[in-house]
Design an enzyme around this catalytic site. Structure first.
Site, PDB file in Angstrom:
ATOM      1  N   GLU A   1      -6.044   9.219   8.632  1.00  0.00           N
ATOM      2  CA  GLU A   1      -4.659   9.065   9.131  1.00  0.00           C
ATOM      3  C   GLU A   1      -4.499   9.780  10.462  1.00  0.00           C
ATOM      4  O   GLU A   1      -3.706   9.381  11.308  1.00  0.00           O
ATOM      5  CB  GLU A   1      -3.666   9.652   8.115  1.00  0.00           C
TER       6      GLU A   1
ATOM      7  N   ASP B   1       0.845  -1.187   0.000  1.00  0.00           N
ATOM      8  CA  ASP B   1       0.000   0.000   0.000  1.00  0.00           C
ATOM      9  C   ASP B   1       0.886   1.245   0.000  1.00  0.00           C
ATOM     10  O   ASP B   1       2.071   1.188   0.331  1.00  0.00           O
ATOM     11  CB  ASP B   1      -0.922   0.020   1.228  1.00  0.00           C
ATOM     12  N   SER B   2       0.275   2.372  -0.339  1.00  0.00           N
ATOM     13  CA  SER B   2       1.015   3.629  -0.305  1.00  0.00           C
ATOM     14  C   SER B   2       1.363   4.021   1.137  1.00  0.00           C
ATOM     15  O   SER B   2       2.249   4.837   1.350  1.00  0.00           O
ATOM     16  CB  SER B   2       0.178   4.729  -0.961  1.00  0.00           C
TER      17      SER B   2
ATOM     18  N   CYS C   1      -3.781  -0.965  -2.356  1.00  0.00           N
ATOM     19  CA  CYS C   1      -4.046   0.430  -2.735  1.00  0.00           C
ATOM     20  C   CYS C   1      -4.872   0.484  -4.024  1.00  0.00           C
ATOM     21  O   CYS C   1      -4.477  -0.069  -5.054  1.00  0.00           O
ATOM     22  CB  CYS C   1      -2.705   1.124  -2.944  1.00  0.00           C
ATOM     23  N   ASN C   2      -6.010   1.138  -3.941  1.00  0.00           N
ATOM     24  CA  ASN C   2      -6.860   1.284  -5.132  1.00  0.00           C
ATOM     25  C   ASN C   2      -6.160   2.102  -6.210  1.00  0.00           C
ATOM     26  O   ASN C   2      -6.315   1.831  -7.401  1.00  0.00           O
ATOM     27  CB  ASN C   2      -8.167   1.988  -4.759  1.00  0.00           C
TER      28      ASN C   2
ATOM     29  N   HIS D   1      -8.427   3.531   3.034  1.00  0.00           N
ATOM     30  CA  HIS D   1      -8.718   4.140   4.331  1.00  0.00           C
ATOM     31  C   HIS D   1     -10.198   4.104   4.709  1.00  0.00           C
ATOM     32  O   HIS D   1     -10.547   4.203   5.878  1.00  0.00           O
ATOM     33  CB  HIS D   1      -8.280   5.609   4.326  1.00  0.00           C
TER      34      HIS D   1
ATOM     35  N   CYS E   1     -10.993   3.164  -1.673  1.00  0.00           N
ATOM     36  CA  CYS E   1      -9.748   3.652  -1.081  1.00  0.00           C
ATOM     37  C   CYS E   1      -9.528   2.881   0.217  1.00  0.00           C
ATOM     38  O   CYS E   1     -10.476   2.644   0.975  1.00  0.00           O
ATOM     39  CB  CYS E   1      -9.873   5.148  -0.810  1.00  0.00           C
TER      40      CYS E   1
HETATM   41  N1  DGL Z   1      -4.045   3.765  -0.496  1.00  0.00           N
HETATM   42  C1  DGL Z   1      -4.656   4.770  -1.332  1.00  0.00           C
HETATM   43  C2  DGL Z   1      -5.814   4.154  -2.114  1.00  0.00           C
HETATM   44  O1  DGL Z   1      -6.389   3.153  -1.739  1.00  0.00           O
HETATM   45  C3  DGL Z   1      -5.143   5.949  -0.513  1.00  0.00           C
HETATM   46  C4  DGL Z   1      -4.043   6.819   0.023  1.00  0.00           C
HETATM   47  C5  DGL Z   1      -3.214   7.473  -1.042  1.00  0.00           C
HETATM   48  O2  DGL Z   1      -3.668   8.436  -1.679  1.00  0.00           O
HETATM   49  O3  DGL Z   1      -2.096   7.022  -1.224  1.00  0.00           O
HETATM   50  O4  DGL Z   1      -6.166   4.684  -3.137  1.00  0.00           O
END
Ligand code: DGL
Length: 248
Positions: free
Chosen positions: A150, A7-8, A70-71, A183, A181
């Site tokens: 976050e 993930d990011s 991560c989407n 989160h 997403c």
């Molecule tokens: N993990 C990212 C997603 O699911 C969300 C956070 C980001 O912007 O990196 O798209």
């Protein structure tokens, strides 16, 4: 089996949580690119470059498959990652669509997609849904929800106001909402409440578990171990993980 979860940042822990609650693997290697989060505001070349670097990271761990929680990565980098990886790479968009399709009984139902700016702009969810024949698709970029989550704000006035800011122009409560997403599962109760608990919510973690079971992965009797890695401040990420996952 050992699965990598990329993930990011911290958000992909929601997918890791689903993989802990529904064990399909013995071991999870989680990598969050906390030094460069958010990806959702970056352009496609940058998202692809960062994602290929993640493949290099996971090459050190002899994983059997990789899930990009991560989407945003799933929207832009999946094909390129698959070309570079020596193991199968799964994203969360196809499973999300698949989960929605199995829960919705009519193509006339209204679907709301909420995700980062990059994911919405990729149109991946929108195109795949329209190819399946869905007619009432709305998408909203809700990137500000990422830093709010976050920050640990999962309910209350600030979040309610932010939801109102994004959703105030919606005339009719959607039948389903794709939480596009990582989160957003952390605030799914608040989102659901905002819409009078009416819509079906699609959660990437639950979707990928069901998707993998459908692909032939079996549920195990014992929960997996998890190791957490990050490109910046791994101590902070491990603290978030022990709080969110209530497991390590
Ligand atoms: N993990 C990212 C997603 O699911 C969300 C956070 C980001 O912007 O990196 O798209």
């Amino acid at each position: 089996m050992r699965v990598g979860v990329f993930d990011s940042g911290a958000g992909g822990l929601t997918v890791a949580k689903s993989l802990i609650e529904n064990p399909l693997f013995d071991e999870i290697i989680y990598y969050g690119d906390t030094a460069r989060v958010p990806y959702g505001t970056k352009d496609s070349n940058t998202i692809i470059r960062y994602s290929l670097e993640a493949i290099e990271f996971f090459n050190n761990f002899d994983i059997d498959l990789l899930i990009t929680a991560c989407n945003t990565v799933s929207a832009y980098a999946l094909t390129t990652m698959r070309q570079k990886a020596t193991y199968p790479v799964y994203g969360v968009i196809e499973p999300g669509i698949w989960a929605l399709n199995s829960k919705i009984n009519s193509l006339d139902r209204s679907i709301l997609i909420i995700a980062t700016r990059a994911t919405i702009n990729s149109k991946r969810y929108q195109l795949e849904l329209s190819q399946l024949g869905y007619k009432n698709i709305e998408s909203i970029q809700t990137g500000m929800l990422v830093p709010i989550v976050e920050e640990g704000i999962l309910e209350g006035r600030v979040l309610d106001e932010m939801l109102d800011y994004y959703f105030k122009d919606i005339n009719k409560i959607p039948d389903a909402i794709i939480l596009g997403c990582t989160h957003f599962p952390l605030i799914e109760d608040t989102i659901s409440k905002y819409f009078n608990n009416q819509p079906i919510l699609i959660h990437s973690g639950e979707a990928i578990v069901d998707f993998l079971i459908n692909k032939g992965y079996h549920k195990l009797n014992s929960k997996p171990s998890i190791k957490i890695f990050a490109s910046d401040n791994v101590v902070a990420l491990r603290e978030i993980a022990s709080y969110w996952l209530n497991y390590i």
